[in-house]
Design a protein around this motif. Structure first.
Motif, PDB file in Angstrom:
ATOM      1  N   HIS A  67       0.836  -1.200   0.000  1.00  0.00           N
ATOM      2  CA  HIS A  67       0.000   0.000   0.000  1.00  0.00           C
ATOM      3  C   HIS A  67       0.879   1.262   0.000  1.00  0.00           C
ATOM      4  CE1 HIS A  67      -3.160   2.769   1.232  1.00  0.00           C
ATOM      5  NE2 HIS A  67      -2.439   3.093   2.284  1.00  0.00           N
ATOM      6  N   PHE A  68       1.883   1.268   0.862  1.00  0.00           N
ATOM      7  CA  PHE A  68       2.782   2.440   0.926  1.00  0.00           C
ATOM      8  C   PHE A  68       3.574   2.580  -0.383  1.00  0.00           C
ATOM      9  CE2 PHE A  68       2.808   1.709   5.707  1.00  0.00           C
ATOM     10  CZ  PHE A  68       1.958   2.766   5.965  1.00  0.00           C
ATOM     11  N   ALA A  69       4.039   1.445  -0.927  1.00  0.00           N
ATOM     12  CA  ALA A  69       4.860   1.489  -2.151  1.00  0.00           C
ATOM     13  C   ALA A  69       4.073   2.121  -3.291  1.00  0.00           C
ATOM     14  CB  ALA A  69       5.318   0.082  -2.523  1.00  0.00           C
ATOM     15  N   ALA A  70       2.761   1.861  -3.332  1.00  0.00           N
ATOM     16  CA  ALA A  70       1.933   2.413  -4.409  1.00  0.00           C
ATOM     17  C   ALA A  70       1.830   3.937  -4.310  1.00  0.00           C
ATOM     18  CB  ALA A  70       0.539   1.778  -4.346  1.00  0.00           C
ATOM     19  N   ARG A  71       2.102   4.479  -3.106  1.00  0.00           N
ATOM     20  CA  ARG A  71       2.022   5.938  -2.922  1.00  0.00           C
ATOM     21  C   ARG A  71       3.361   6.638  -3.184  1.00  0.00           C
ATOM     22  NH1 ARG A  71      -0.267   5.855   2.993  1.00  0.00           N
ATOM     23  NH2 ARG A  71       0.275   8.064   2.927  1.00  0.00           N
ATOM     24  N   LEU A  72       4.424   5.855  -3.385  1.00  0.00           N
ATOM     25  CA  LEU A  72       5.732   6.471  -3.678  1.00  0.00           C
ATOM     26  C   LEU A  72       5.791   6.904  -5.133  1.00  0.00           C
ATOM     27  CD1 LEU A  72       8.197   3.966  -1.914  1.00  0.00           C
ATOM     28  CD2 LEU A  72       7.511   6.233  -1.102  1.00  0.00           C
ATOM     29  N   ASP A  93      12.853   5.055  -3.493  1.00  0.00           N
ATOM     30  CA  ASP A  93      13.132   4.005  -2.501  1.00  0.00           C
ATOM     31  C   ASP A  93      12.964   4.567  -1.093  1.00  0.00           C
ATOM     32  OD1 ASP A  93      13.840   2.072  -4.339  1.00  0.00           O
ATOM     33  OD2 ASP A  93      15.896   2.834  -4.472  1.00  0.00           O
ATOM     34  N   LEU A  94      12.680   3.682  -0.173  1.00  0.00           N
ATOM     35  CA  LEU A  94      12.551   4.103   1.225  1.00  0.00           C
ATOM     36  C   LEU A  94      13.276   3.081   2.101  1.00  0.00           C
ATOM     37  CD1 LEU A  94      11.034   6.429   2.558  1.00  0.00           C
ATOM     38  CD2 LEU A  94       9.112   4.886   2.937  1.00  0.00           C
ATOM     39  N   PHE A  95      14.323   3.540   2.786  1.00  0.00           N
ATOM     40  CA  PHE A  95      15.012   2.670   3.731  1.00  0.00           C
ATOM     41  C   PHE A  95      14.491   2.983   5.127  1.00  0.00           C
ATOM     42  CE2 PHE A  95      18.160   2.967   0.262  1.00  0.00           C
ATOM     43  CZ  PHE A  95      18.126   1.629  -0.093  1.00  0.00           C
ATOM     44  N   ARG A 114       2.732  -1.446  14.724  1.00  0.00           N
ATOM     45  CA  ARG A 114       1.977  -0.188  14.634  1.00  0.00           C
ATOM     46  C   ARG A 114       2.933   1.005  14.515  1.00  0.00           C
ATOM     47  NH1 ARG A 114      -1.693  -1.547  12.796  1.00  0.00           N
ATOM     48  NH2 ARG A 114      -1.284   0.339  11.657  1.00  0.00           N
ATOM     49  N   ARG A 115       3.946   1.008  15.388  1.00  0.00           N
ATOM     50  CA  ARG A 115       4.888   2.138  15.406  1.00  0.00           C
ATOM     51  C   ARG A 115       5.662   2.202  14.088  1.00  0.00           C
ATOM     52  NH1 ARG A 115      10.149   2.781  17.196  1.00  0.00           N
ATOM     53  NH2 ARG A 115      10.638   4.903  17.903  1.00  0.00           N
ATOM     54  N   THR A 116       6.069   1.054  13.572  1.00  0.00           N
ATOM     55  CA  THR A 116       6.827   1.027  12.313  1.00  0.00           C
ATOM     56  C   THR A 116       5.952   1.526  11.168  1.00  0.00           C
ATOM     57  OG1 THR A 116       8.169  -0.820  13.123  1.00  0.00           O
ATOM     58  CG2 THR A 116       8.112  -0.483  10.734  1.00  0.00           C
ATOM     59  N   LEU A 117       4.703   1.071  11.115  1.00  0.00           N
ATOM     60  CA  LEU A 117       3.816   1.506  10.031  1.00  0.00           C
ATOM     61  C   LEU A 117       3.476   2.996  10.169  1.00  0.00           C
ATOM     62  CD1 LEU A 117       1.457  -1.601   9.646  1.00  0.00           C
ATOM     63  CD2 LEU A 117       3.542  -1.024   8.377  1.00  0.00           C
ATOM     64  N   ASP A 118       3.309   3.471  11.395  1.00  0.00           N
ATOM     65  CA  ASP A 118       3.076   4.918  11.599  1.00  0.00           C
ATOM     66  C   ASP A 118       4.262   5.710  11.071  1.00  0.00           C
ATOM     67  OD1 ASP A 118       0.659   4.453  12.789  1.00  0.00           O
ATOM     68  OD2 ASP A 118       1.349   4.785  14.847  1.00  0.00           O
ATOM     69  N   GLY A 119       5.474   5.213  11.346  1.00  0.00           N
ATOM     70  CA  GLY A 119       6.680   5.904  10.886  1.00  0.00           C
ATOM     71  C   GLY A 119       6.773   5.906   9.367  1.00  0.00           C
ATOM     72  N   ILE A 120       6.499   4.757   8.739  1.00  0.00           N
ATOM     73  CA  ILE A 120       6.588   4.687   7.271  1.00  0.00           C
ATOM     74  C   ILE A 120       5.521   5.591   6.643  1.00  0.00           C
ATOM     75  CG2 ILE A 120       6.442   3.174   5.262  1.00  0.00           C
ATOM     76  CD1 ILE A 120       7.387   0.864   7.049  1.00  0.00           C
ATOM     77  N   ASN A 121       4.337   5.582   7.236  1.00  0.00           N
ATOM     78  CA  ASN A 121       3.261   6.436   6.705  1.00  0.00           C
ATOM     79  C   ASN A 121       3.701   7.905   6.714  1.00  0.00           C
ATOM     80  OD1 ASN A 121       0.508   6.908   5.807  1.00  0.00           O
ATOM     81  ND2 ASN A 121       0.255   7.918   7.795  1.00  0.00           N
ATOM     82  N   ALA A 122       4.309   8.336   7.811  1.00  0.00           N
ATOM     83  CA  ALA A 122       4.777   9.734   7.889  1.00  0.00           C
ATOM     84  C   ALA A 122       5.864   9.993   6.847  1.00  0.00           C
ATOM     85  CB  ALA A 122       5.292  10.027   9.305  1.00  0.00           C
ATOM     86  N   MET A 123       6.792   9.031   6.675  1.00  0.00           N
ATOM     87  CA  MET A 123       7.857   9.214   5.675  1.00  0.00           C
ATOM     88  C   MET A 123       7.274   9.343   4.268  1.00  0.00           C
ATOM     89  SD  MET A 123      10.758   6.452   6.832  1.00  0.00           S
ATOM     90  CE  MET A 123      10.934   6.057   8.560  1.00  0.00           C
ATOM     91  N   GLU A 153       4.157  10.346   3.468  1.00  0.00           N
ATOM     92  CA  GLU A 153       3.436  11.617   3.361  1.00  0.00           C
ATOM     93  C   GLU A 153       4.404  12.786   3.149  1.00  0.00           C
ATOM     94  OE1 GLU A 153      -0.550  10.635   6.044  1.00  0.00           O
ATOM     95  OE2 GLU A 153       1.006  11.928   6.872  1.00  0.00           O
ATOM     96  N   LEU A 154       5.513  12.775   3.889  1.00  0.00           N
ATOM     97  CA  LEU A 154       6.475  13.881   3.793  1.00  0.00           C
ATOM     98  C   LEU A 154       7.310  13.801   2.523  1.00  0.00           C
ATOM     99  CD1 LEU A 154       7.768  13.765   7.490  1.00  0.00           C
ATOM    100  CD2 LEU A 154       6.328  15.553   6.507  1.00  0.00           C
ATOM    101  N   GLY A 155       7.749  12.584   2.175  1.00  0.00           N
ATOM    102  CA  GLY A 155       8.703  12.430   1.084  1.00  0.00           C
ATOM    103  C   GLY A 155       8.082  12.312  -0.285  1.00  0.00           C
ATOM    104  N   ALA A 156       6.837  11.816  -0.364  1.00  0.00           N
ATOM    105  CA  ALA A 156       6.232  11.584  -1.680  1.00  0.00           C
ATOM    106  C   ALA A 156       4.969  12.402  -1.895  1.00  0.00           C
ATOM    107  CB  ALA A 156       5.920  10.092  -1.843  1.00  0.00           C
TER     108      ALA A 156
END
Ligand code: SF4
Length: 318
Positions: free
Chosen positions: A55-60, A65-67, A269-278, A280-283
Protein backbone atom coordinates in the motif's frame (compact mmCIF):
# COMPACT_ATOMS: atom_id res chain seq x y z
CA UNK A 1 27.94 -16.89 28.32
CA UNK A 2 25.60 -19.46 26.85
CA UNK A 3 22.09 -18.11 26.53
CA UNK A 4 20.74 -21.65 26.43
CA UNK A 5 23.03 -23.43 28.82
CA UNK A 6 23.35 -20.77 31.47
CA UNK A 7 20.76 -22.47 33.66
CA UNK A 8 23.19 -25.33 34.04
CA UNK A 9 26.39 -23.30 34.42
CA UNK A 10 28.71 -25.08 36.83
CA UNK A 11 29.32 -23.56 40.28
CA UNK A 12 33.01 -23.17 39.35
CA UNK A 13 32.13 -21.21 36.22
CA UNK A 14 29.85 -18.93 38.23
CA UNK A 15 32.34 -18.23 41.01
CA UNK A 16 34.98 -17.18 38.47
CA UNK A 17 32.69 -14.36 37.35
CA UNK A 18 32.80 -10.91 38.89
CA UNK A 19 29.66 -9.63 40.67
CA UNK A 20 28.75 -7.43 37.70
CA UNK A 21 29.21 -10.31 35.25
CA UNK A 22 26.95 -12.50 37.39
CA UNK A 23 24.36 -9.71 37.45
CA UNK A 24 24.47 -9.49 33.64
CA UNK A 25 24.15 -13.26 33.33
CA UNK A 26 21.18 -13.22 35.69
CA UNK A 27 19.47 -10.46 33.69
CA UNK A 28 19.88 -12.19 30.32
CA UNK A 29 19.51 -15.84 31.23
CA UNK A 30 16.63 -18.01 30.21
CA UNK A 31 14.22 -18.93 32.96
CA UNK A 32 11.05 -20.95 33.06
CA UNK A 33 9.53 -22.95 30.23
CA UNK A 34 10.74 -22.74 26.62
CA UNK A 35 9.07 -19.84 24.82
CA UNK A 36 7.29 -20.81 21.58
CA UNK A 37 5.13 -18.28 19.71
CA UNK A 38 2.13 -19.40 17.68
CA UNK A 39 3.12 -19.76 14.03
CA UNK A 40 -0.20 -18.11 13.16
CA UNK A 41 0.91 -14.93 14.95
CA UNK A 42 4.10 -14.74 12.89
CA UNK A 43 2.16 -15.38 9.67
CA UNK A 44 -0.36 -12.72 10.67
CA UNK A 45 2.38 -10.13 11.32
CA UNK A 46 4.09 -10.94 8.03
CA UNK A 47 0.82 -10.59 6.11
CA UNK A 48 -0.04 -7.29 7.80
CA UNK A 49 3.41 -5.92 7.00
CA UNK A 50 3.35 -7.14 3.38
CA UNK A 51 -0.07 -5.65 2.70
CA UNK A 52 0.90 -2.36 4.35
CA UNK A 53 4.21 -2.11 2.48
CA UNK A 54 2.45 -2.75 -0.86
CA UNK A 55 0.00 0.00 0.00
CA UNK A 56 2.78 2.44 0.93
CA UNK A 57 4.86 1.49 -2.15
CA UNK A 58 1.93 2.41 -4.41
CA UNK A 59 2.02 5.94 -2.92
CA UNK A 60 5.73 6.47 -3.68
CA UNK A 61 6.92 8.25 -6.81
CA UNK A 62 8.26 6.06 -9.63
CA UNK A 63 11.74 4.82 -8.78
CA UNK A 64 11.58 6.19 -5.22
CA UNK A 65 13.13 4.01 -2.50
CA UNK A 66 12.55 4.10 1.23
CA UNK A 67 15.01 2.67 3.73
CA UNK A 68 13.44 2.12 7.11
CA UNK A 69 15.75 1.92 10.12
CA UNK A 70 15.19 2.32 13.84
CA UNK A 71 16.82 5.72 13.69
CA UNK A 72 14.61 7.01 10.86
CA UNK A 73 11.42 5.77 12.52
CA UNK A 74 12.31 7.37 15.84
CA UNK A 75 13.34 10.58 14.08
CA UNK A 76 10.18 11.00 11.98
CA UNK A 77 7.92 10.22 14.94
CA UNK A 78 9.86 12.68 17.12
CA UNK A 79 9.94 15.88 15.06
CA UNK A 80 9.19 15.80 11.34
CA UNK A 81 11.00 19.10 10.64
CA UNK A 82 14.16 17.71 12.21
CA UNK A 83 13.70 14.47 10.23
CA UNK A 84 13.73 16.45 6.95
CA UNK A 85 16.70 18.64 7.93
CA UNK A 86 19.96 17.97 6.05
CA UNK A 87 21.96 15.22 7.70
CA UNK A 88 24.98 16.85 9.32
CA UNK A 89 26.53 13.64 10.56
CA UNK A 90 30.31 13.53 10.56
CA UNK A 91 32.81 11.11 12.00
CA UNK A 92 34.49 12.29 15.17
CA UNK A 93 36.18 10.30 17.95
CA UNK A 94 32.87 10.40 19.85
CA UNK A 95 30.70 9.19 16.94
CA UNK A 96 33.24 6.58 15.80
CA UNK A 97 33.87 4.88 19.15
CA UNK A 98 30.72 2.71 18.99
CA UNK A 99 31.42 1.15 15.62
CA UNK A 100 35.10 0.58 16.44
CA UNK A 101 34.20 -0.98 19.78
CA UNK A 102 31.68 -3.32 18.13
CA UNK A 103 34.33 -4.44 15.66
CA UNK A 104 36.73 -5.00 18.56
CA UNK A 105 34.12 -7.08 20.41
CA UNK A 106 33.56 -9.07 17.20
CA UNK A 107 37.30 -9.83 17.17
CA UNK A 108 37.14 -10.81 20.84
CA UNK A 109 34.54 -13.48 20.04
CA UNK A 110 36.93 -15.31 17.74
CA UNK A 111 40.26 -14.45 19.41
CA UNK A 112 42.33 -17.23 20.98
CA UNK A 113 43.77 -16.31 24.38
CA UNK A 114 42.91 -13.25 26.42
CA UNK A 115 43.51 -10.09 24.41
CA UNK A 116 43.44 -6.73 26.17
CA UNK A 117 40.85 -4.13 25.11
CA UNK A 118 43.75 -2.07 23.72
CA UNK A 119 44.91 -4.97 21.52
CA UNK A 120 41.37 -5.45 20.25
CA UNK A 121 40.82 -1.77 19.49
CA UNK A 122 44.18 -1.47 17.70
CA UNK A 123 43.33 -4.45 15.53
CA UNK A 124 39.79 -3.22 14.89
CA UNK A 125 41.01 0.23 13.81
CA UNK A 126 43.66 -1.30 11.52
CA UNK A 127 41.13 -3.60 9.86
CA UNK A 128 38.54 -0.86 9.40
CA UNK A 129 41.18 1.46 7.90
CA UNK A 130 42.12 -1.32 5.43
CA UNK A 131 38.52 -1.56 4.23
CA UNK A 132 38.86 1.81 2.56
CA UNK A 133 35.20 2.79 2.88
CA UNK A 134 32.92 4.63 5.33
CA UNK A 135 34.52 4.97 8.74
CA UNK A 136 37.69 3.26 7.39
CA UNK A 137 38.51 6.23 5.15
CA UNK A 138 38.14 8.55 8.16
CA UNK A 139 40.38 6.35 10.36
CA UNK A 140 43.07 6.12 7.68
CA UNK A 141 43.42 9.89 7.56
CA UNK A 142 43.39 10.66 11.32
CA UNK A 143 46.09 12.87 12.77
CA UNK A 144 47.91 11.64 15.87
CA UNK A 145 45.73 13.55 18.33
CA UNK A 146 42.40 12.36 16.97
CA UNK A 147 43.75 8.85 16.55
CA UNK A 148 44.77 8.74 20.22
CA UNK A 149 41.41 10.21 21.28
CA UNK A 150 39.49 7.67 19.18
CA UNK A 151 41.58 4.80 20.53
CA UNK A 152 41.03 5.95 24.10
CA UNK A 153 37.26 6.35 23.80
CA UNK A 154 36.85 3.03 21.99
CA UNK A 155 39.05 1.21 24.50
CA UNK A 156 36.97 2.60 27.37
CA UNK A 157 33.83 1.17 25.76
CA UNK A 158 35.40 -2.24 25.12
CA UNK A 159 36.80 -2.35 28.66
CA UNK A 160 33.36 -1.69 30.15
CA UNK A 161 31.91 -4.43 27.96
CA UNK A 162 34.56 -6.99 28.95
CA UNK A 163 34.15 -6.14 32.63
CA UNK A 164 30.36 -6.35 32.46
CA UNK A 165 29.74 -9.45 30.35
CA UNK A 166 30.68 -13.03 31.18
CA UNK A 167 32.91 -14.66 28.53
CA UNK A 168 30.62 -15.31 25.55
CA UNK A 169 30.32 -19.01 24.75
CA UNK A 170 30.72 -19.60 21.00
CA UNK A 171 28.08 -22.35 21.18
CA UNK A 172 25.51 -19.63 21.86
CA UNK A 173 26.26 -18.02 18.47
CA UNK A 174 27.14 -14.52 19.73
CA UNK A 175 27.22 -12.05 16.84
CA UNK A 176 27.98 -8.33 16.84
CA UNK A 177 26.62 -5.88 14.27
CA UNK A 178 24.15 -8.55 13.15
CA UNK A 179 22.47 -7.20 10.00
CA UNK A 180 18.95 -8.10 8.87
CA UNK A 181 16.76 -6.85 6.06
CA UNK A 182 13.12 -7.46 5.14
CA UNK A 183 11.83 -8.02 2.52
CA UNK A 184 14.60 -9.21 0.21
CA UNK A 185 13.80 -6.55 -2.42
CA UNK A 186 11.30 -3.81 -3.16
CA UNK A 187 11.04 -0.05 -2.88
CA UNK A 188 10.58 -0.16 0.91
CA UNK A 189 13.16 -2.10 2.93
CA UNK A 190 13.36 -2.54 6.70
CA UNK A 191 16.96 -2.73 7.87
CA UNK A 192 18.35 -3.56 11.30
CA UNK A 193 21.88 -3.83 12.64
CA UNK A 194 21.95 -5.27 16.13
CA UNK A 195 24.87 -4.49 18.47
CA UNK A 196 24.93 -7.99 19.96
CA UNK A 197 22.74 -11.05 19.45
CA UNK A 198 23.11 -14.23 21.48
CA UNK A 199 21.26 -17.51 21.12
CA UNK A 200 21.37 -20.67 19.04
CA UNK A 201 18.19 -21.33 17.02
CA UNK A 202 16.27 -24.52 17.81
CA UNK A 203 13.07 -25.21 15.87
CA UNK A 204 10.32 -22.75 16.72
CA UNK A 205 11.61 -22.02 20.21
CA UNK A 206 12.46 -18.36 20.83
CA UNK A 207 16.03 -18.35 22.13
CA UNK A 208 17.71 -15.24 20.86
CA UNK A 209 18.50 -12.26 23.04
CA UNK A 210 18.95 -8.94 21.25
CA UNK A 211 21.21 -6.49 23.07
CA UNK A 212 21.76 -2.81 22.34
CA UNK A 213 24.84 -1.30 23.99
CA UNK A 214 24.39 2.27 25.20
CA UNK A 215 26.32 4.87 27.09
CA UNK A 216 24.56 7.63 28.97
CA UNK A 217 21.07 7.84 30.38
CA UNK A 218 18.07 5.54 30.12
CA UNK A 219 15.56 6.78 27.53
CA UNK A 220 12.10 5.49 26.48
CA UNK A 221 13.26 5.46 22.85
CA UNK A 222 15.75 2.69 23.62
CA UNK A 223 12.97 0.17 24.31
CA UNK A 224 11.11 1.21 21.17
CA UNK A 225 14.29 0.77 19.09
CA UNK A 226 14.55 -2.79 20.36
CA UNK A 227 10.92 -3.44 19.42
CA UNK A 228 11.84 -2.61 15.81
CA UNK A 229 14.74 -5.08 15.96
CA UNK A 230 12.43 -7.77 17.33
CA UNK A 231 9.97 -7.13 14.51
CA UNK A 232 12.63 -7.38 11.78
CA UNK A 233 14.05 -10.56 13.34
CA UNK A 234 10.55 -12.06 13.40
CA UNK A 235 9.89 -11.13 9.77
CA UNK A 236 13.26 -12.45 8.57
CA UNK A 237 13.66 -15.67 10.60
CA UNK A 238 10.03 -16.52 11.35
CA UNK A 239 10.84 -16.91 15.07
CA UNK A 240 10.63 -13.91 17.42
CA UNK A 241 13.54 -13.35 19.80
CA UNK A 242 13.11 -14.31 23.46
CA UNK A 243 14.32 -11.19 25.19
CA UNK A 244 15.43 -7.64 24.44
CA UNK A 245 18.01 -5.81 26.49
CA UNK A 246 19.50 -2.36 26.53
CA UNK A 247 22.84 -2.60 28.30
CA UNK A 248 23.99 0.66 29.83
CA UNK A 249 27.77 0.39 29.82
CA UNK A 250 28.39 3.38 32.12
CA UNK A 251 26.06 1.98 34.77
CA UNK A 252 26.96 -1.67 34.11
CA UNK A 253 23.30 -2.59 34.03
CA UNK A 254 20.90 -4.26 31.62
CA UNK A 255 17.26 -3.21 31.28
CA UNK A 256 15.43 -6.16 29.80
CA UNK A 257 12.02 -6.93 28.41
CA UNK A 258 10.56 -10.30 27.45
CA UNK A 259 9.19 -10.46 23.92
CA UNK A 260 5.42 -10.86 23.80
CA UNK A 261 2.64 -10.67 21.23
CA UNK A 262 1.76 -7.21 22.55
CA UNK A 263 5.36 -6.00 22.11
CA UNK A 264 5.46 -7.28 18.51
CA UNK A 265 2.10 -5.76 17.61
CA UNK A 266 3.15 -2.43 19.15
CA UNK A 267 6.32 -2.54 17.02
CA UNK A 268 4.21 -3.19 13.90
CA UNK A 269 1.98 -0.19 14.63
CA UNK A 270 4.89 2.14 15.41
CA UNK A 271 6.83 1.03 12.31
CA UNK A 272 3.82 1.51 10.03
CA UNK A 273 3.08 4.92 11.60
CA UNK A 274 6.68 5.90 10.89
CA UNK A 275 6.59 4.69 7.27
CA UNK A 276 3.26 6.44 6.71
CA UNK A 277 4.78 9.73 7.89
CA UNK A 278 7.86 9.21 5.68
CA UNK A 279 5.63 8.60 2.63
CA UNK A 280 3.44 11.62 3.36
CA UNK A 281 6.48 13.88 3.79
CA UNK A 282 8.70 12.43 1.08
CA UNK A 283 6.23 11.58 -1.68
CA UNK A 284 3.00 13.43 -0.99
CA UNK A 285 4.34 16.82 0.02
CA UNK A 286 2.67 17.11 3.42
CA UNK A 287 4.28 19.94 5.42
CA UNK A 288 6.28 18.65 8.40
CA UNK A 289 4.92 18.96 11.93
CA UNK A 290 7.28 20.34 14.56
CA UNK A 291 7.29 18.42 17.81
CA UNK A 292 9.67 20.01 20.32
CA UNK A 293 11.36 17.50 22.57
CA UNK A 294 14.71 16.10 23.55
CA UNK A 295 15.94 16.14 19.94
CA UNK A 296 15.86 19.98 19.95
CA UNK A 297 19.17 19.78 21.83
CA UNK A 298 21.04 18.46 18.78
CA UNK A 299 18.77 19.75 16.01
CA UNK A 300 20.54 21.73 13.25
CA UNK A 301 17.40 23.89 12.88
CA UNK A 302 17.26 24.86 16.57
CA UNK A 303 18.75 28.34 16.15
CA UNK A 304 15.91 29.50 13.89
CA UNK A 305 13.10 27.44 15.40
CA UNK A 306 10.79 29.33 17.81
CA UNK A 307 9.15 26.13 19.09
CA UNK A 308 12.54 24.56 19.69
CA UNK A 309 13.90 27.65 21.46
CA UNK A 310 10.83 27.81 23.72
CA UNK A 311 11.30 24.17 24.61
CA UNK A 312 15.03 24.58 25.27
CA UNK A 313 14.35 27.61 27.49
CA UNK A 314 11.95 25.52 29.62
CA UNK A 315 14.46 22.72 29.68
CA UNK A 316 17.22 25.09 30.88
CA UNK A 317 15.18 26.36 33.81
CA UNK A 318 14.68 22.85 35.23
S1 SF4 B 1 14.42 22.67 17.20
FE1 SF4 B 1 13.04 21.07 18.00
S2 SF4 B 1 10.99 21.62 17.29
FE2 SF4 B 1 12.45 22.80 16.07
S3 SF4 B 1 12.79 21.58 14.23
FE3 SF4 B 1 14.39 21.02 15.69
S4 SF4 B 1 13.60 19.28 16.83
FE4 SF4 B 1 11.86 20.23 15.79
Amino acid sequence: MSAEADNTASPDALTSLTPIQRKTLQALRRSGEPLVFDEGLVADIRTEMRVALDHFAARLDDGQDLFVTKHRIASVLDCEAHFLAPDEFEWTPATAKGQIAHRAIQLLLGWRGEPSPTDLVDEAMARLADEDRGIGIWIATLDKGDEADTRGLSTERVTKFVESFPPLDRRANPVTEAAAQWPVSGPILLRARVDLMIGRPSGNESRKVIIDLKTGRVGPRHRQDLGFYALVETLVRGVPPRKLATFYLDAGEAQTEDVSERLLRTAVRRTLDGINAMVELGAEGRPPVKRPGSSCRWCPLAEGCDEGQAHLATFDTH
